[in-house]
Design an enzyme around this catalytic site. Structure first.
Site, mmCIF file in Angstrom:
data_model
loop_
_atom_site.group_PDB
_atom_site.id
_atom_site.type_symbol
_atom_site.label_atom_id
_atom_site.label_comp_id
_atom_site.label_asym_id
_atom_site.label_seq_id
_atom_site.Cartn_x
_atom_site.Cartn_y
_atom_site.Cartn_z
ATOM 1 C CG HIS A 17 20.574 -57.285 -16.970
ATOM 2 N ND1 HIS A 17 21.721 -57.514 -16.336
ATOM 3 C CD2 HIS A 17 20.773 -57.154 -18.441
ATOM 4 C CE1 HIS A 17 22.854 -57.411 -17.210
ATOM 5 N NE2 HIS A 17 22.317 -57.224 -18.529
ATOM 6 C CG ASP B 143 13.359 -49.451 -18.216
ATOM 7 O OD1 ASP B 143 13.431 -50.700 -17.628
ATOM 8 O OD2 ASP B 143 14.742 -48.844 -18.487
HETATM 9 C C1 BDR Z 1 19.253 -53.042 -16.560
HETATM 10 O O1 BDR Z 1 19.174 -51.810 -17.549
HETATM 11 C C2 BDR Z 1 18.217 -52.001 -18.422
HETATM 12 O O2 BDR Z 1 18.852 -51.568 -19.862
HETATM 13 C C3 BDR Z 1 17.407 -53.294 -18.361
HETATM 14 O O3 BDR Z 1 16.470 -53.143 -18.814
HETATM 15 C C4 BDR Z 1 17.962 -53.389 -16.922
HETATM 16 O O4 BDR Z 1 16.821 -52.995 -16.076
HETATM 17 C C5 BDR Z 1 20.465 -53.581 -16.523
HETATM 18 O O5 BDR Z 1 21.434 -52.825 -16.388
HETATM 19 CA CA CA Z 2 14.613 -52.740 -17.277
#
Ligand code: BDR
Ligand code: CA
Length: 307
Positions: free
Chosen positions: A240, A10
């Protein structure tokens, strides 16, 4: 032989970092991207995915995925974190190229069959497309080599609510379904990704090595780190999604614990991940510790090779 990989994404600033890493790492043969809502709407996720591939100069398929969670009504995108268009302050142009006519779940099912036992799937957004692929083909998960999922939190608390990590929060029913009925899953959640923190100087260094792609990431990271500072975190941004990609090819940098898991689907604690050892579900390998400096170095060394 390089690892055949599809990233379900995403994009999203840390998604962009992860995608560029997957393109750069010689151990990865990136077959395609599938898109989902979360940081942005699904059409914007598709546009961003096509744009990022174009910037990196590679032509691989992009399949657009589900537009809303499995059961819940749609959530507004996370524009405070990733910007209105998803890539920080960047005004993302529409690419010349187009997504496949095939949907993301259809593409995932087809690719898992075509590369039976060899394809690794790395979902770094809500698990809606993965759950839909499992519905389409009951042997979908069995056809994969496995999944390395960015999501959830065992003992680190949440990042969108006090209990929930954002990807699981945005589709708890899909997360619960995939964790219960999927197989060979490694979970890269906040327990480790909150420890892989990169400051502005890291991205400035990357931009010196890789002028175009590193420069793009430096600009996006500036926006991302501004957000982290508004919530009182001044050391940099959490890596992340890139951490999940690093775990695909360097699992030795992560410590795991096997747990049968459920995800809460209602109430204030919706999206929270809980251990349910009594469950008959196949245990998930939950990452609980990480060699953070080595993960950052691995990310840097690979992305630095891009133009
Ligand atoms: C996840 O949430 C999204 O905002 C980031 O892209 C990542 O996949 C981290 O909690
Ligand atoms: Ca993500």
């Amino acid at each position: 032989m390089a690892l055949k990989l599809i990233v379900d994404t995403d994009p999203g600033i840390d998604d962009a970092m992860a995608i560029f890493y997957a393109i750069a790492a010689p151990e990865i043969d990136l077959l395609g991207l599938t898109t989902v809502f979360g940081n942005v709407t699904t059409p914007k996720a598709t546009r961003n995915a096509l744009y990022l591939l174009e910037q990196a100069g590679i032509e691989i398929p992009v399949a657009e995925g589900m537009h809303r969670p499995r059961m819940l009504p749609p959530f507004p995108p996370s524009s405070a974190v990733h910007g209105g268009e998803g890539l920080g302050a960047l005004d993302v142009p529409t690419s010349q190229r187009q997504a496949l006519v095939e949907s993301a779940p259809e593409y995932l099912v087809r690719m898992a069959r075509a590369h039976k036992g060899k394809l690794l799937l790395c979902p770094i957004g809500p698990l809606t497309n993965v759950a839909a692929a499992m519905d389409l083909d009951p042997s979908f998960c069995g056809n994969l080599k496995g999944m390395v999922v960015m999501g959830g939190s065992l003992r680190a608390g949440g990042n969108i609510t006090s209990a929930a990590e954002a990807n699981f929060y945005h589709d708890p029913h899909a997360a619960d379904y995939v964790l219960r009925y999927g197989c060979n899953i490694t979970l890269v959640g906040l327990d480790v990704t909150n420890r892989v923190i990169c400051p502005r100087s890291f991205f400035a260094g990357l931009a010196c090595e890789s002028r175009k792609i590193g420069g793009l990431l430096r600009d996006m990271a500036d926006y991302y780190i501004d957000f982290y500072e508004t919530v009182g975190k001044f050391a940099g941004c959490g890596m992340h999604d890139p951490s999940a990609l690093v775990a695909c090819i360097a699992p030795e940098l992560f410590t795991t614990e096997p747990h049968a898991l459920r995800v809460t689907c209602h109430g204030d604690r919706s999206g929270e991940m809980i251990i349910e050892e009594s469950s008959t579900a196949q245990p998930v390998n939950v990452c609980t510790d990480v060699q953070a400096e080595a993960v950052k170095q691995n990310f840097f060394n690979n992305v630095a090779k891009l133009s």
